[in-house]
Design a protein around this motif. Sequence first.
Motif, mmCIF file in Angstrom:
data_model
loop_
_atom_site.group_PDB
_atom_site.id
_atom_site.type_symbol
_atom_site.label_atom_id
_atom_site.label_comp_id
_atom_site.label_asym_id
_atom_site.label_seq_id
_atom_site.Cartn_x
_atom_site.Cartn_y
_atom_site.Cartn_z
ATOM 1 N N LEU A 65 45.370 20.169 -9.477
ATOM 2 C CA LEU A 65 44.091 20.433 -10.143
ATOM 3 C C LEU A 65 43.013 19.437 -9.695
ATOM 4 N N MET A 66 43.386 18.172 -9.551
ATOM 5 C CA MET A 66 42.419 17.170 -9.107
ATOM 6 C C MET A 66 41.943 17.479 -7.692
ATOM 7 N N ALA A 67 42.866 17.952 -6.836
ATOM 8 C CA ALA A 67 42.500 18.273 -5.455
ATOM 9 C C ALA A 67 41.596 19.498 -5.385
ATOM 10 N N LEU A 68 41.831 20.468 -6.257
ATOM 11 C CA LEU A 68 41.047 21.705 -6.235
ATOM 12 C C LEU A 68 39.693 21.551 -6.932
ATOM 13 N N ILE A 69 39.692 20.859 -8.064
ATOM 14 C CA ILE A 69 38.477 20.779 -8.888
ATOM 15 C C ILE A 69 37.585 19.599 -8.503
ATOM 16 N N ARG A 70 38.206 18.488 -8.175
ATOM 17 C CA ARG A 70 37.478 17.268 -7.785
ATOM 18 C C ARG A 70 36.406 16.890 -8.809
ATOM 19 N N PRO A 71 36.808 16.541 -10.012
ATOM 20 C CA PRO A 71 35.823 16.167 -11.047
ATOM 21 C C PRO A 71 35.101 14.866 -10.705
ATOM 22 N N ARG A 72 33.853 14.758 -11.132
ATOM 23 C CA ARG A 72 33.067 13.540 -10.892
ATOM 24 C C ARG A 72 33.363 12.522 -11.985
ATOM 25 N N ILE A 73 34.430 11.779 -11.779
ATOM 26 C CA ILE A 73 34.936 10.861 -12.795
ATOM 27 C C ILE A 73 33.914 9.791 -13.165
ATOM 28 N N LYS A 74 33.181 9.301 -12.196
ATOM 29 C CA LYS A 74 32.230 8.210 -12.452
ATOM 30 C C LYS A 74 31.095 8.624 -13.381
ATOM 31 N N SER A 75 30.865 9.919 -13.503
ATOM 32 C CA SER A 75 29.765 10.384 -14.353
ATOM 33 C C SER A 75 30.184 10.569 -15.812
ATOM 34 N N PHE A 76 31.469 10.415 -16.116
ATOM 35 C CA PHE A 76 31.943 10.630 -17.480
ATOM 36 C C PHE A 76 31.463 9.512 -18.403
ATOM 37 N N THR A 77 31.102 9.875 -19.610
ATOM 38 C CA THR A 77 30.673 8.892 -20.607
ATOM 39 C C THR A 77 31.892 8.319 -21.333
ATOM 40 N N ARG A 78 31.651 7.267 -22.109
ATOM 41 C CA ARG A 78 32.735 6.641 -22.877
ATOM 42 C C ARG A 78 33.302 7.612 -23.905
ATOM 43 N N GLU A 79 32.430 8.392 -24.528
ATOM 44 C CA GLU A 79 32.860 9.374 -25.523
ATOM 45 C C GLU A 79 33.720 10.459 -24.882
ATOM 46 N N GLN A 80 33.338 10.877 -23.692
ATOM 47 C CA GLN A 80 34.128 11.885 -22.977
ATOM 48 C C GLN A 80 35.511 11.349 -22.625
ATOM 49 N N TRP A 81 35.564 10.091 -22.216
ATOM 50 C CA TRP A 81 36.857 9.500 -21.867
ATOM 51 C C TRP A 81 37.765 9.405 -23.089
ATOM 52 N N LYS A 82 37.194 9.112 -24.251
ATOM 53 C CA LYS A 82 38.000 9.066 -25.476
ATOM 54 C C LYS A 82 38.632 10.427 -25.753
ATOM 55 N N CYS A 83 37.828 11.470 -25.589
ATOM 56 C CA CYS A 83 38.328 12.829 -25.811
ATOM 57 C C CYS A 83 39.386 13.200 -24.772
ATOM 58 N N ILE A 84 39.162 12.794 -23.523
ATOM 59 C CA ILE A 84 40.123 13.086 -22.455
ATOM 60 C C ILE A 84 41.458 12.394 -22.733
ATOM 61 N N LEU A 85 41.399 11.134 -23.191
ATOM 62 C CA LEU A 85 42.623 10.382 -23.468
ATOM 63 C C LEU A 85 43.434 11.040 -24.585
ATOM 64 N N PHE A 86 42.766 11.469 -25.657
ATOM 65 C CA PHE A 86 43.464 12.126 -26.757
ATOM 66 C C PHE A 86 44.014 13.476 -26.308
ATOM 67 N N TYR A 87 43.240 14.178 -25.516
ATOM 68 C CA TYR A 87 43.656 15.472 -24.972
ATOM 69 C C TYR A 87 44.886 15.308 -24.083
ATOM 70 N N GLY A 88 44.839 14.341 -23.167
ATOM 71 C CA GLY A 88 45.969 14.086 -22.277
ATOM 72 C C GLY A 88 47.196 13.601 -23.033
ATOM 73 N N LEU A 89 46.978 12.789 -24.070
ATOM 74 C CA LEU A 89 48.085 12.303 -24.896
ATOM 75 C C LEU A 89 48.809 13.471 -25.561
ATOM 76 N N SER A 90 48.029 14.414 -26.091
ATOM 77 C CA SER A 90 48.643 15.571 -26.762
ATOM 78 C C SER A 90 49.404 16.443 -25.765
ATOM 79 N N ILE A 91 48.865 16.617 -24.549
ATOM 80 C CA ILE A 91 49.556 17.403 -23.521
ATOM 81 C C ILE A 91 50.883 16.731 -23.146
ATOM 82 N N GLY A 92 50.832 15.420 -22.899
ATOM 83 C CA GLY A 92 52.026 14.700 -22.484
ATOM 84 C C GLY A 92 53.122 14.732 -23.535
ATOM 85 N N LEU A 93 52.778 14.408 -24.780
ATOM 86 C CA LEU A 93 53.779 14.378 -25.845
ATOM 87 C C LEU A 93 54.281 15.774 -26.181
#
Length: 279
Positions: free
Chosen positions: A50-78
């Motif tokens: 997915l990272m290779a296909l989508i290539r998201p602009r990680i540097k443009s993410f805000t702190r609030e977005q990263w918090k949401c991504i971390l919780f989202y990824g945590l739920s997927i992993g667990l």
Amino acid sequence: MISDKKLAIGSALCSMMSIQGGASIAKYLFHLLGPAGAVTLRVGIAGVLLMALIRPRIKSFTREQWKCILFYGLSIGLMNLTFYYGIRRVPLGIGVAIEFIGPLSVAIYASRKITDFLWVLLAAAGIICIVPWQGGGDLWGYIFVTVAGVMWAAYILSAGKLSAKMKSTDAVACGMCVATLIVLPAAILSGDIFKLNGKLLLLGLGVAVFSSALPFTLDLFTIKKIEAKVYSVLQSLHPVFAALSGLIFLKEYLSLLQWLAVLFIVTASAGSALSSEKR
């Protein structure tokens, strides 16, 4: 000529078959690689693709977005880790049926209609029929798939919040990478990851494609062509496809009572989706 709606319904059915078929491949990997190793391969390879296909602009993410991504990824992993440990101990169809209590709870909470209590009772009846009260079952297996259901509910809620803050494709790609970091320590501590070889890597690629990449693509097409309510009802068929997949690929036979329990949970899920107004 086949209408777009019929194609979308066919696409949704293929997506569910793909997901549960991928779960069957993953369960086959358990005696070779272990559940932690299998889930790390699935999530990790899917994240890389997915990272290779989508290539998201990680540097443009805000702190609030990263918090949401971390919780989202945590739920997927667990969610994936506990589910894989669960279906190692219980049949695939039963595991998915119990796990489906997570999205069912979210749908009922969103609706809050009096009729939803009927769906709760029906789902509860299904659980009562599935659990081996007289012994012979694996308690830890049922605990793991129940926790997976809780994390599925958390995944739904976090995905809804995250989709309002950023592009869904960027969120999924980054979320899968976070999920990989969550499950990787379990694969290292269990020693599963050190069993990896070329053959297992190829099987892991199959799990990632069938369980993540292919159904994700099919779902994108489906969601654009049919109503959300119809899509939700179709998703309630997952336990049925899981039971059939377990029967065909893993020779996991369910009793008549267990099939009845799966039917109860599917009916409760479909009913709650039909009666839910908020999405």
